[in-house]
Design a protein around this motif. Structure first.
Motif, short mmCIF file in Angstrom:
data_model
loop_
_atom_site.label_atom_id
_atom_site.label_comp_id
_atom_site.label_asym_id
_atom_site.label_seq_id
_atom_site.Cartn_x
_atom_site.Cartn_y
_atom_site.Cartn_z
N PHE A 181 49.88 43.73 41.01
CA PHE A 181 48.99 43.95 42.15
C PHE A 181 48.88 42.66 42.97
O PHE A 181 48.76 41.58 42.42
CB PHE A 181 47.62 44.39 41.66
CG PHE A 181 47.65 45.73 41.00
CD1 PHE A 181 47.47 46.89 41.74
CD2 PHE A 181 47.90 45.86 39.64
CE1 PHE A 181 47.52 48.14 41.15
CE2 PHE A 181 47.96 47.10 39.03
CZ PHE A 181 47.77 48.25 39.78
N LEU A 182 48.94 42.84 44.28
CA LEU A 182 48.89 41.66 45.15
C LEU A 182 47.81 41.91 46.20
O LEU A 182 47.97 42.75 47.08
CB LEU A 182 50.25 41.46 45.80
CG LEU A 182 50.59 40.10 46.40
CD1 LEU A 182 52.06 40.05 46.78
CD2 LEU A 182 49.73 39.70 47.56
N GLU A 183 46.70 41.22 46.06
CA GLU A 183 45.60 41.44 46.99
C GLU A 183 45.49 40.30 47.99
O GLU A 183 45.53 39.12 47.62
CB GLU A 183 44.27 41.54 46.23
CG GLU A 183 43.07 41.72 47.17
CD GLU A 183 41.75 41.95 46.46
OE1 GLU A 183 41.64 41.62 45.26
OE2 GLU A 183 40.83 42.47 47.11
N LYS B 172 45.62 37.28 43.52
CA LYS B 172 44.62 37.45 44.55
C LYS B 172 44.66 36.24 45.47
O LYS B 172 44.45 35.12 45.03
CB LYS B 172 43.25 37.60 43.90
CG LYS B 172 42.14 37.85 44.89
CD LYS B 172 40.87 38.23 44.16
CE LYS B 172 39.72 38.41 45.14
NZ LYS B 172 38.53 38.95 44.47
N LEU C 229 45.19 43.49 34.04
CA LEU C 229 46.29 43.76 34.97
C LEU C 229 47.05 42.48 35.29
O LEU C 229 46.51 41.38 35.21
CB LEU C 229 45.73 44.31 36.29
CG LEU C 229 44.90 45.58 36.24
CD1 LEU C 229 44.45 45.95 37.65
CD2 LEU C 229 45.71 46.71 35.63
N SER C 230 48.30 42.66 35.70
CA SER C 230 49.01 41.54 36.30
C SER C 230 48.63 41.53 37.78
O SER C 230 48.90 42.50 38.47
CB SER C 230 50.51 41.71 36.19
OG SER C 230 50.90 41.63 34.85
N PHE C 231 47.98 40.50 38.22
CA PHE C 231 47.66 40.48 39.65
C PHE C 231 47.64 39.08 40.25
O PHE C 231 47.53 38.08 39.56
CB PHE C 231 46.34 41.21 39.94
CG PHE C 231 45.08 40.51 39.51
CD1 PHE C 231 44.53 39.50 40.29
CD2 PHE C 231 44.40 40.89 38.35
CE1 PHE C 231 43.34 38.87 39.92
CE2 PHE C 231 43.23 40.26 37.96
CZ PHE C 231 42.69 39.25 38.75
N ASP D 32 39.32 43.56 35.86
CA ASP D 32 40.76 43.83 35.92
C ASP D 32 41.58 42.84 35.11
O ASP D 32 42.76 42.64 35.38
CB ASP D 32 41.23 43.81 37.38
CG ASP D 32 40.52 44.86 38.22
OD1 ASP D 32 40.54 46.03 37.82
OD2 ASP D 32 39.92 44.51 39.25
N ARG E 297 44.18 52.66 42.11
CA ARG E 297 45.05 51.69 41.46
C ARG E 297 45.39 52.09 40.03
O ARG E 297 46.50 51.90 39.57
CB ARG E 297 44.40 50.29 41.49
CG ARG E 297 44.24 49.73 42.90
CD ARG E 297 44.00 48.24 42.90
NE ARG E 297 42.69 47.86 42.39
CZ ARG E 297 41.62 47.64 43.15
NH1 ARG E 297 41.68 47.81 44.47
NH2 ARG E 297 40.48 47.27 42.63
N LEU F 32 39.86 43.09 43.56
CA LEU F 32 40.30 42.82 42.19
C LEU F 32 39.37 41.80 41.56
O LEU F 32 39.02 40.80 42.18
CB LEU F 32 41.74 42.28 42.18
CG LEU F 32 42.83 43.30 42.45
CD1 LEU F 32 44.16 42.61 42.69
CD2 LEU F 32 42.97 44.26 41.27
#
Lengths: 457, 537
Positions: free
Chosen positions: A131-133, A194, A190-192, A187, A115, A182
């Protein structure tokens, strides 16, 4: 001109980096984001690392069984690395050469190391990584997804289904060994997003642009449970018989016949074992759709104003011939750009898409559902699910007395048509004529989109 | 009453109606999208200003976000109206805030109310503080905030009773309950009370780990909280910080106890930096709330509205500015620059080398300074910094050219297609008299509903409202100052959002050509201020 689309796209480029073990619905989500954004006129594309891997490994003859994914298989690792590199390279040139706005990197991206490499690459190129978990420990849900994947995944075409199942489980095990989820502390920079167990818990971290928030908002409304979406126009109406458009007419005799037959058609398609399923039924607020729904045994029937037919304004209640005579310029303008044309005092297809947006969100949240609505509205809904381009969707033929079944799957949506065998007039109008009916000299290539689908039983 | 549509909606979702066989009237469609308010007109008796000024309304400086809304209220961006007044199949919802003072709860509850009302959701915000102030004049006894004494419980009862009345009797759909709600036990009780009445609950806890945000909120509370009207600033600040200090040991955060596992709640950390949703089997409407939260920021700057020069230009024409227009552009720019300077803002002092993110520097020249090891602001995200200034214009030449002076100062200029004037359609260049003569029936319809009516080929104000929704959320995201140069028709709709106007008011708002309107953000309500454009020639 994307007048109503998300603003600011001239400045923002977003790379949605999927994260998650196999069978967590990543591909489904990725595909849906592309479909939704395209529907809203935003340029987006999915880059599926799996298909790159198949292409690359296929050439050299490496066979895709689980050992390929073992962390100890060096040849496998090499291919997989190459596949990722190739996918990222293609995505970057798509951003630059084709002015892409949202690119989606569909892969497991399961380690922090991987990543951070993607992160750096994005930052070098002025692309926002998001990021898309999809994280899931609900065994039933995972199993359902596995069954779905093994029947539709290109990796298991022509493979024995037992083999596919056990092999796929093995593959997941390999990924699990070095999977890093994530973490909001590690993290935090980060832009994420979850998603935990299909949205029972959602964590959003540093969503920093409007476009990103829009994508997140959409994803929040998704679920990955298998389901069927049934679409039908109302039965033939008295207006249909005389070729008038719009109005709030009752069903014709044949229309009532269709309404009576509809429960049987639905049940047959659902399967006898689902006789007790409580299907949700949506109609518009107009008489003809409610009458069509009146014999369905389901309790949960709702009418929505947003599902009302395109408002033809001053032309409401006229035939196409009358419109051509009375408003020749309008008639031609509509043929020239049917998606954007707005009836005098009425609506355009784009207007429908805008008013349907809340419904689309609600629809994404539903499970099995039957929607009984009107020609123009159905075209827009169908275009959304099947990714039909704007300029084509208004020209699709959607015949009366036909039940359409959509089954969204990870890799595609299965469409089938179930005909009621009750005759009805055609309300299809070809470009450049005011006559109704489907003629042989087709000018709209999208007319027969639906005919390519299988006949459902 | 017991088997009314209301009951049906409670069980099946709001906005829904049972499907019943209807009288066989084959004919024209009778129910249009706006059929429920066709005859509803503003009460001119109670608003003499409307009747007197030839339908032109001066901008009022009253924010309508706390106004009582009637059941026939139609809000600007509402997609359709329903008989019940409720939209979507979303049910009745009480949004309950939790969090210590200084966490932006009031700002959050008010701005969320504004947004939901704008969408057409009947929303009302209930500040427990208002009840306290009403009952205990000027008495800021700290005990009132903390202890579960009878007086405090009585206030809560009053407030909750009003919430229930709003939802049950006034056709409200979303009530927002703005209070500290420090105790787990009370939260669980509230939840149970509402659930029993078929009202969904959603808790939103605002927590802040960044001291800078708290300090900023404390300053703004000491300046503008209704608790400190006529207070000396320093004393107010001290009192407020004492209040926070006093409450902190009592406050029980959400998600710490098992009891909370049953509650649906959103944890919002540092105003949007992180948002966590728990136990969410939320409906469309609540997802929309989260969508708003993602874009909501604490505002430091203002929004300035200025008309573009020469509104009489034909819609499809796009002429450049003439001499007079250039003069206007200069005067407008200088006036605002002077004004911002007088407010202590120094956007215009930057030399070109200092402003890295300006329009003029190409991305290539930036590349070397751009480190890949740290997080950067997204390229397209404007106004993240509270000390930022961005200008929005339409794509028409005359508005773009008007921004020249700002561009020279390296201010970010954004051209937005959504800011183009309302397309007037076939009546484009006609006067109202000509329209009345040429299209008498259409004109009559227009008079009945100037907000929604579309002349042939035209856009309505409602179309504009739908079109600018993305811009509104972007505006909510931006902390700094924004100048919007656009046609009056667009400004009206923006103004309508920021002042929570109903759609009856928007068409008759009037922006003078020689004024800039400043919209100031405040936790409790927005304010507008007029700045006259000076002549610098």
């Amino acid at each position: 001109m994307p007048v109503y689309s998300i603003s600011h796209v001239e400045n923002v480029r977003v790379c949605v980096v999927m994260v998650g073990l196999p069978a967590r619905g990543k591909s489904l989500i990725a595909q849906k984001i592309v479909r939704y954004l395209s529907w809203l006129s935003i340029k987006s594309k999915c880059f599926n690392v799996g298909s790159y891997r198949r292409k690359i490994a296929g050439v050299t003859g490496a066979d895709a069984d689980a050992t390929f994914f073992s962390p100890n298989n060096e040849e496998g690792l090499k291919f997989r690395q190459e596949a990722v590199n190739q996918a990222i390279k293609d995505m970057m040139s798509w951003f630059l050469d084709e002015n892409g706005v949202v690119g989606i990197l569909d892969a497991t991206n399961s380690t922090r190391d991987r990543r951070s490499k993607i992160l750096k690459l994005c930052r070098e190129n002025y692309i926002e990584p998001l990021f898309l978990e999809s994280w899931c420990n609900d065994e039933d849900l995972i199993k359902q997804n596995i069954l779905d994947v093994k029947t539709t995944s290109p990796d298991y075409i022509n493979k024995d289904s037992e083999f596919a199942l056990s092999d796929f489980m093995k593959r997941i095990k390999f990924y699990e060994t070095n999977y890093q989820t994530l973490n909001q502390d590690i993290d935090s920079n980060l832009s994420f997003i979850k998603l935990v167990n299909v949205n029972t818990q959602i964590i959003l971290n540093r969503i920093e642009s409007y476009l990103e928030s829009r994508i997140v908002y959409y994803v929040m409304n998704l679920h990955i449970k298998p389901r069927a979406i049934y679409l039908s126009r109302h039965g033939e109406s008295l207006y249909n018989l005389t070729g008038k458009i719009g109005g709030d007419a009752d069903l014709s005799e044949r229309g009532w016949k269709y309404a009576k037959k509809l429960p049987e058609l639905v049940l047959k398609s659902l399967g006898e074992e689902n006789i007790n399923t409580d299907l949700t039924v949506w109609t518009s607020t107009l008489n003809r759709t409610q009458q069509t729904a009146s014999f369905l045994p389901y309790k949960n029937k709702l009418q929505w104003k947003a599902l009302d037919e395109l408002d033809a304004g001053e032309c409401d209640g006229m035939t196409y011939e009358e419109i051509e005579k009375q408003f020749p310029e309008d008639f031609k303008a509509r043929d020239d750009n049917k998606y954007e044309y707005r009836y005098r005092g009425g609506e355009s297809y784009r207007d429908i898409v805008i008013r349907l947006e809340p419904i689309i969100m609600e629809l994404e949240r539903q499970e099995n559902i039957l929607i009984i609505t009107h020609q123009a509205v159905l075209r827009c809904i169908y275009a959304y699910f099947m990714n039909v381009p704007q300029e084509e969707s208004p020209w699709m033929s959607i015949p009366l007395h036909t039940l359409i079944k959509l089954e969204p799957r990870a890799y595609s949506t299965i469409v089938s048509r179930i005909k009621a065998d009750i005759p009805a007039v055609s309300t299809y109008k070809e470009k450049g004529t005011s006559q109704l009916g489907e003629f042989d000299n087709i000018t709209s290539k999208s007319r027969d989109l639906l005919k390519g689908s299988s006949d459902g039983k | 009453m017991s088997h009314s549509i209301e009951d049906y909606e409670i069980n099946h979702g709001f906005g829904s109606a049972p499907i019943e066989p209807q009288s066989p009237t084959a004919g024209k469609r009778t129910r249009k999208r706006w059929s429920f308010h066709e005859s509803a007109k503003p009460n001119l008796v109670e608003r003499p200003s409307v009747a007197s000024s030839q339908g032109r309304r001066r901008l009022s400086d009253v924010d309508g976000v706390h106004k009582h809304i009637n059941s026939d209220y139609i809000s600007p961006a509402q997609l359709y109206s329903t008989e019940s007044g409720r939209l979507f199949h979303a049910g009745k919802i009480c949004i309950i805030l939790a969090g210590l003072p200084g966490r932006g709860k009031t700002h959050l509850s008010v701005s969320l109310t504004r947004y939901l009302r704008w969408l057409g959701v009947k929303t009302h915000v209930f500040h427990l503080g208002d009840y306290r102030r009403k009952n205990f004049d000027a008495d800021l006894d700290q005990k009132l905030f903390i202890e579960n004494n009878n007086e405090r419980l009585k206030l809560i009862d009053q407030c909750v009773n009003d919430i229930l009345n709003f939802l049950e009797n006034d056709l409200g759909q979303v009530a927002i309950y703005d209070a500290v709600n420090p105790f787990i036990k009370n939260r669980v009780e509230l939840d149970a009370k509402f659930k029993k009445l078929n009202i969904q609950t959603l808790f939103i806890e605002s927590s802040v780990t960044d001291d800078k945000i708290i300090l900023k909120n404390m300053e703004s509370a000491a300046k503008s909280s209704p608790d400190y009207v006529n207070w000396d600033y320093d004393k107010a600040y001290q009192d407020y910080s004492k209040r926070i200090e006093g409450l902190t040991p009592y406050y029980q955060p959400m998600g710490m106890e098992d009891d909370h596992n049953k509650l649906s709640y959103i944890k919002m950390i540092n105003f949007g930096e992180r948002i966590e949703l728990h136990n969410s089997s939320y409906g469309y409407l609540i997802n929309k709330v989260v969508f708003f939260l993602m874009n909501s920021r604490i505002k430091s700057g203002s929004v300035f509205f200025a008309r573009c020069y020469n509104n009489s230009v034909d819609f499809s024409d796009d002429p450049p500015l003439d001499e007079e227009g250039k003069r206007y552009a200069r005067n407008l720019s200088m006036t605002l620059m002077d004004y911002l300077k007088s407010q202590g803002k120094n956007y215009f002092d930057n030399s070109p080398e200092q402003s890295l993110h300006s329009n003029n520097s190409s991305s290539l020249s930036l590349k070397k300074q751009y480190s890949v090891d740290e997080k950067h602001l997204p390229a397209g995200a404007d106004g993240v910094d509270e000390n930022s200034f961005v200008v929005w214009t339409s794509v028409k030449s005359r508005t773009v050219e008007t921004t020249r002076f700002f561009k020279d100062k390296n201010i970010k200029i954004r051209s937005r297609i959504q800011l183009s004037q309302k397309n007037p359609g076939i009546v484009g260049s006609m006067t109202e008299e000509e329209i009345a003569e040429k299209f008498p029936t259409e004109y009559e319809q227009f008079l009945k509903d100037p907000y929604h009516h579309r002349f042939s080929r035209a856009e309505s104000y409602h179309d504009l409202a739908i079109k600018i929704e993305p811009l509104i959320l972007e505006m909510e995201r931006m902390s700094g100052d924004i100048l919007i140069i656009a046609d009056e028709t667009v400004l009206k709709v923006f103004y309508g959002y920021l002042m929570a106007s109903s759609c009856f008011d928007i068409p008759s708002l009037h922006f003078a050509q020689d004024e800039i309107i400043e919209m100031k953000f405040n936790a409790y309500s927005n304010m507008s201020k007029t700045i006259g454009i000076k002549d610098y020639s």
